[in-house]
Write a protein that holds these residues in place. Structure first.
Motif, short mmCIF file in Angstrom:
data_model
loop_
_atom_site.label_atom_id
_atom_site.label_comp_id
_atom_site.label_asym_id
_atom_site.label_seq_id
_atom_site.Cartn_x
_atom_site.Cartn_y
_atom_site.Cartn_z
N TRP A 1 24.45 68.87 -40.49
CA TRP A 1 24.90 67.98 -40.21
C TRP A 1 24.79 68.11 -38.55
O TRP A 1 25.47 68.40 -38.78
CB TRP A 1 25.85 66.66 -41.08
CG TRP A 1 25.75 65.35 -40.25
CD1 TRP A 1 24.46 64.61 -40.27
CD2 TRP A 1 26.95 64.59 -38.83
NE1 TRP A 1 24.85 62.90 -39.78
CE2 TRP A 1 26.30 64.07 -39.09
CE3 TRP A 1 27.89 65.61 -38.43
CZ2 TRP A 1 27.41 62.47 -38.48
CZ3 TRP A 1 28.71 64.42 -37.71
CH2 TRP A 1 28.68 62.88 -37.39
N GLN B 1 20.51 64.59 -40.18
CA GLN B 1 20.66 65.52 -41.37
C GLN B 1 19.63 66.44 -41.25
O GLN B 1 19.01 67.06 -41.58
CB GLN B 1 20.82 64.90 -42.69
CG GLN B 1 21.39 66.21 -43.74
CD GLN B 1 22.04 65.53 -45.23
OE1 GLN B 1 21.34 64.51 -45.13
NE2 GLN B 1 22.23 66.17 -46.31
N ILE C 1 25.93 59.65 -45.87
CA ILE C 1 25.31 61.13 -45.57
C ILE C 1 25.58 62.10 -46.64
O ILE C 1 27.55 61.99 -46.64
CB ILE C 1 25.44 62.10 -44.39
CG1 ILE C 1 24.92 60.89 -42.82
CG2 ILE C 1 24.76 63.40 -44.29
CD1 ILE C 1 25.43 61.03 -41.88
#
Length: 137
Positions: free
Chosen positions: A85, A79, A27
């Motif tokens: 996030w 996200q 991420i």
């Protein structure tokens, strides 16, 4: 005259920030020159391109959260924006398991909610909630 001479800012980024390509199991949160890349569970374990970067400087390579000295079990994360996030975790072994009725909170569970954002730095909000049954002695 070349484009680089007229527009020096168009050169490709160099260093760690310019090479910050996240993998499929990573991420990446970013805003401006701030970037945070973690694994799919929100932890930084020193993997390729993981950590917190500001410009071309890496400030952090390892980061993990533990509940009672154990890694919490990931249940859900998303996200929500390029710079945000959120994740939901439970403490492993802290709850009853099995086929519970829909909408039932497992008795005894300990939940960890993380809301993380990158905005001129890194900020994180944590909520730990215990759904255990209080028994008066």
């Amino acid at each position: 005259m070349t484009d680089r001479a007229r527009f020096p800012g168009t050169a490709p980024l160099q260093g760690a920030f310019g090479q910050g390509r996240a993998g499929y199991d990573q991420i990446t949160l970013y805003q401006g020159w701030s970037r945070l890349t973690s694994d799919g569970f929100g932890q930084c374990r020193g993997g390729a391109h993981e950590g917190f970067f500001e410009g071309d400087t890496q400030y952090l390579t390892h980061f993990q959260l533990l509940l009672n000295d154990t890694r919490p079990r990931h249940t859900f994360s998303a996200q929500t924006a390029p710079s945000e996030w959120c994740g939901l975790f439970v403490e492993d072994g802290s709850m009853e398991e099995g086929n519970l009725p829909e909408g039932t909170v497992p008795r005894g569970s300990t939940e960890l909610r993380i809301v993380r954002s990158v905005n001129g730095g890194w900020s994180e909000s944590l909520l730990v909630r215990n759904y255990g049954v209080y028994r008066k002695s």
